[in-house]
Design a protein around this motif. Structure first.
Motif, mmCIF file in Angstrom:
data_model
loop_
_atom_site.group_PDB
_atom_site.id
_atom_site.type_symbol
_atom_site.label_atom_id
_atom_site.label_comp_id
_atom_site.label_asym_id
_atom_site.label_seq_id
_atom_site.Cartn_x
_atom_site.Cartn_y
_atom_site.Cartn_z
ATOM 1 N N ILE A 65 0.849 -1.192 0.000
ATOM 2 C CA ILE A 65 0.000 0.000 0.000
ATOM 3 C C ILE A 65 0.882 1.240 0.000
ATOM 4 O O ILE A 65 1.704 1.430 0.894
ATOM 5 N N ASN A 66 0.722 2.087 -1.011
ATOM 6 C CA ASN A 66 1.512 3.310 -1.095
ATOM 7 C C ASN A 66 0.601 4.509 -1.311
ATOM 8 O O ASN A 66 -0.629 4.385 -1.349
ATOM 9 N N ILE A 67 1.215 5.665 -1.466
ATOM 10 C CA ILE A 67 0.451 6.903 -1.598
ATOM 11 C C ILE A 67 -0.411 6.889 -2.852
ATOM 12 O O ILE A 67 -1.541 7.399 -2.846
ATOM 13 N N ASN A 68 0.092 6.294 -3.925
ATOM 14 C CA ASN A 68 -0.699 6.232 -5.151
ATOM 15 C C ASN A 68 -1.980 5.428 -4.923
ATOM 16 O O ASN A 68 -3.058 5.794 -5.417
ATOM 17 N N ASP A 69 -1.891 4.337 -4.147
ATOM 18 C CA ASP A 69 -3.083 3.544 -3.820
ATOM 19 C C ASP A 69 -4.100 4.377 -3.043
ATOM 20 O O ASP A 69 -5.297 4.332 -3.321
ATOM 21 N N SER A 70 -3.619 5.124 -2.052
ATOM 22 C CA SER A 70 -4.539 5.931 -1.247
ATOM 23 C C SER A 70 -5.218 7.004 -2.107
ATOM 24 O O SER A 70 -6.410 7.267 -1.949
ATOM 25 N N GLU A 71 -4.466 7.590 -3.034
ATOM 26 C CA GLU A 71 -5.072 8.593 -3.912
ATOM 27 C C GLU A 71 -6.176 7.983 -4.763
ATOM 28 O O GLU A 71 -7.260 8.565 -4.911
ATOM 29 N N GLU A 72 -5.909 6.809 -5.330
ATOM 30 C CA GLU A 72 -6.897 6.161 -6.195
ATOM 31 C C GLU A 72 -8.142 5.739 -5.425
ATOM 32 O O GLU A 72 -9.273 5.931 -5.877
ATOM 33 N N VAL A 73 -7.939 5.137 -4.227
ATOM 34 C CA VAL A 73 -9.088 4.686 -3.437
ATOM 35 C C VAL A 73 -9.921 5.880 -2.973
ATOM 36 O O VAL A 73 -11.162 5.861 -3.058
ATOM 37 N N ILE A 74 -9.270 6.932 -2.498
ATOM 38 C CA ILE A 74 -10.005 8.119 -2.043
ATOM 39 C C ILE A 74 -10.751 8.770 -3.195
ATOM 40 O O ILE A 74 -11.880 9.237 -3.037
ATOM 41 N N ARG A 75 -10.143 8.765 -4.386
ATOM 42 C CA ARG A 75 -10.826 9.317 -5.556
ATOM 43 C C ARG A 75 -12.086 8.520 -5.858
ATOM 44 O O ARG A 75 -13.139 9.088 -6.180
ATOM 45 N N ALA A 76 -12.003 7.193 -5.747
ATOM 46 C CA ALA A 76 -13.180 6.355 -5.999
ATOM 47 C C ALA A 76 -14.268 6.612 -4.965
ATOM 48 O O ALA A 76 -15.462 6.642 -5.292
ATOM 49 N N ILE A 77 -13.858 6.813 -3.698
ATOM 50 C CA ILE A 77 -14.842 7.094 -2.646
ATOM 51 C C ILE A 77 -15.509 8.438 -2.876
ATOM 52 O O ILE A 77 -16.735 8.593 -2.704
ATOM 53 N N HIS A 78 -14.739 9.434 -3.314
ATOM 54 C CA HIS A 78 -15.313 10.757 -3.595
ATOM 55 C C HIS A 78 -16.303 10.705 -4.758
ATOM 56 O O HIS A 78 -17.230 11.517 -4.827
ATOM 57 N N MET A 79 -16.116 9.758 -5.668
ATOM 58 C CA MET A 79 -17.021 9.620 -6.811
ATOM 59 C C MET A 79 -18.259 8.796 -6.466
ATOM 60 O O MET A 79 -19.084 8.527 -7.342
ATOM 61 N N THR A 80 -18.374 8.383 -5.212
ATOM 62 C CA THR A 80 -19.478 7.539 -4.770
ATOM 63 C C THR A 80 -20.462 8.364 -3.945
ATOM 64 O O THR A 80 -20.065 9.083 -3.028
ATOM 65 N N GLY A 81 -21.732 8.264 -4.279
ATOM 66 C CA GLY A 81 -22.753 9.008 -3.556
ATOM 67 C C GLY A 81 -22.829 8.615 -2.098
ATOM 68 O O GLY A 81 -22.500 7.478 -1.737
ATOM 69 N N PRO A 82 -23.282 9.523 -1.221
ATOM 70 C CA PRO A 82 -23.325 9.238 0.212
ATOM 71 C C PRO A 82 -24.277 8.100 0.586
ATOM 72 O O PRO A 82 -24.144 7.513 1.657
ATOM 73 N N ASP A 83 -25.232 7.786 -0.305
ATOM 74 C CA ASP A 83 -26.185 6.715 -0.018
ATOM 75 C C ASP A 83 -25.802 5.400 -0.697
ATOM 76 O O ASP A 83 -26.561 4.427 -0.634
ATOM 77 N N VAL A 84 -24.625 5.366 -1.338
ATOM 78 C CA VAL A 84 -24.190 4.158 -2.036
ATOM 79 C C VAL A 84 -23.169 3.412 -1.170
ATOM 80 O O VAL A 84 -22.141 3.983 -0.802
ATOM 81 N N PRO A 85 -23.423 2.151 -0.842
ATOM 82 C CA PRO A 85 -22.445 1.384 -0.045
ATOM 83 C C PRO A 85 -21.124 1.211 -0.795
ATOM 84 O O PRO A 85 -21.080 1.249 -2.028
ATOM 85 N N VAL A 86 -20.057 1.008 -0.037
ATOM 86 C CA VAL A 86 -18.733 0.766 -0.605
ATOM 87 C C VAL A 86 -18.281 -0.638 -0.215
ATOM 88 O O VAL A 86 -18.305 -0.993 0.962
ATOM 89 N N ASP A 87 -17.901 -1.423 -1.206
ATOM 90 C CA ASP A 87 -17.310 -2.745 -0.990
ATOM 91 C C ASP A 87 -15.866 -2.696 -1.466
ATOM 92 O O ASP A 87 -15.604 -2.316 -2.608
ATOM 93 N N ILE A 88 -14.931 -3.062 -0.597
ATOM 94 C CA ILE A 88 -13.524 -3.048 -0.986
ATOM 95 C C ILE A 88 -12.934 -4.440 -0.797
ATOM 96 O O ILE A 88 -13.073 -5.045 0.260
ATOM 97 N N VAL A 89 -12.328 -4.948 -1.862
ATOM 98 C CA VAL A 89 -11.689 -6.263 -1.838
ATOM 99 C C VAL A 89 -10.217 -6.057 -1.496
ATOM 100 O O VAL A 89 -9.487 -5.394 -2.235
ATOM 101 N N LEU A 90 -9.778 -6.628 -0.369
ATOM 102 C CA LEU A 90 -8.421 -6.419 0.132
ATOM 103 C C LEU A 90 -7.591 -7.695 0.011
ATOM 104 O O LEU A 90 -7.998 -8.754 0.477
ATOM 105 N N HIS A 91 -6.436 -7.546 -0.604
ATOM 106 C CA HIS A 91 -5.467 -8.645 -0.664
ATOM 107 C C HIS A 91 -4.092 -7.981 -0.652
ATOM 108 O O HIS A 91 -3.578 -7.563 -1.693
ATOM 109 N N THR A 92 -3.505 -7.835 0.531
ATOM 110 C CA THR A 92 -2.289 -7.032 0.640
ATOM 111 C C THR A 92 -1.468 -7.440 1.864
ATOM 112 O O THR A 92 -2.035 -7.819 2.889
ATOM 113 N N PRO A 93 -0.142 -7.330 1.768
ATOM 114 C CA PRO A 93 0.698 -7.570 2.944
ATOM 115 C C PRO A 93 0.815 -6.352 3.841
ATOM 116 O O PRO A 93 1.446 -6.419 4.893
#
Length: 279
Positions: A65-93
């Motif tokens: 997990i690096n800064i580029n990952d956090s930028e991409e994930v946060i961007r996706a969350i910002h593009m998601t409406g407040p009433d839309v659930p978020v599902d995140i698939v995690l596979h990371t050390p």
């Protein structure tokens, strides 16, 4: 056409094959992500890190997990409406505390339900992200891990233990500086865990969970199983959708040598045994 023409065509097709294969995989992932989003009515984010191998020298390259990952994930969350659930698939050390904490805070502040799916493992920073979810869905053999800080190759808790057990006059300046940094790191990560858990657990439970996960009770790679996560009071579930497991198959491990695990890739179930014929 001459033999030389066929040779050049073969070379061009061989060069294009990896590109075409990668594009086909990406298209398959996009289709499956769209299917899961439609099925669950949610925004699906995949944060998947595979160990890669450099083709020339064969050195392992560990993704984290690096800064580029956090930028991409946060961007996706910002593009998601407040009433839309978020599902995140995690596979990371795991990875950088800063990046993992940014993702965890963004997920924690999302108004709708947040679900984290851990098909295999989400260690260290991955666990920090999972703590921000309303529900953690784990496979039977999936694991989480402690979030105790690491100072380079040394666990912060172990550095503090040296300072406590060894006379100060026998401790060099570098170790004392590491100990000071270790104390701050543990305190900061504990505060971050309590912040992420606040509001969903009583204050004393948040305090206890933060202490257990950051104090160095276990080694950094200690596997926290589904059963142990449940005993700790985490909101875990074992209802892993098949689509999430299929998604993991579309993130294949780069292979530049003989496979170490091999099997026939289709389901196998024991059926009724046919009677043996006589003679």
């Amino acid at each position: 056409m001459t033999i030389l023409d066929f040779f050049w065509i073969f070379l061009m097709l061989s060069a294009l094959q990896p590109v075409l294969r990668r594009q086909m995989l990406e298209s398959s992932r996009q289709r499956l992500l769209a299917k899961v989003e439609h099925m669950r009515g949610s925004r699906v984010i995949a944060l998947i890190h595979r160990q890669e191998t450099m083709s020339f020298l064969g050195f392992p390259v560990f993704r984290y997990i690096n800064i580029n990952d956090s930028e991409e994930v946060i961007r996706a969350i910002h593009m998601t409406g407040p009433d839309v659930p978020v599902d995140i698939v995690l596979h990371t050390p795991g990875g950088l505390v800063l990046a993992a904490l940014q993702i965890a805070r963004a997920l924690r502040r999302h108004p709708a339900k947040v679900t984290v799916f851990v098909p295999h493992y989400a260690m260290s920073g991955g666990t920090l992200i999972a703590l921000a979810a309303d529900e953690i869905v784990m496979c039977e053999h999936a694991v989480l891990g402690p979030v105790d800080p690491q100072l380079g190759e040394y666990p912060a808790a172990s550095v503090l233990k040296i300072v406590k057990e060894k006379p100060v006059e026998r401790i060099d300046d570098r170790t004392l500086i590491l100990a000071d940094t270790a104390e701050k790191a543990i305190r900061q990560v504990q505060a971050a865990v309590k912040e992420i858990l606040a509001g969903r657990y009583p204050d004393d439970t948040c305090e206890e969970l933060a202490k257990v996960l950051t104090e160095g009770r276990w080694t950094h790679d200690y596997p926290i199983t589904y059963e142990e996560a449940k005993r700790l009071g985490l909101p875990v579930s074992a209802e892993m959708p098949n689509e999430v497991l299929k998604l993991m198959q579309l993130y294949p491990q780069p292979v530049h040598q003989a496979r170490t695990v091999e099997y026939l890739p289709f389901p196998r179930h024991r059926g009724p045994v046919a009677p043996r014929e006589e003679g």
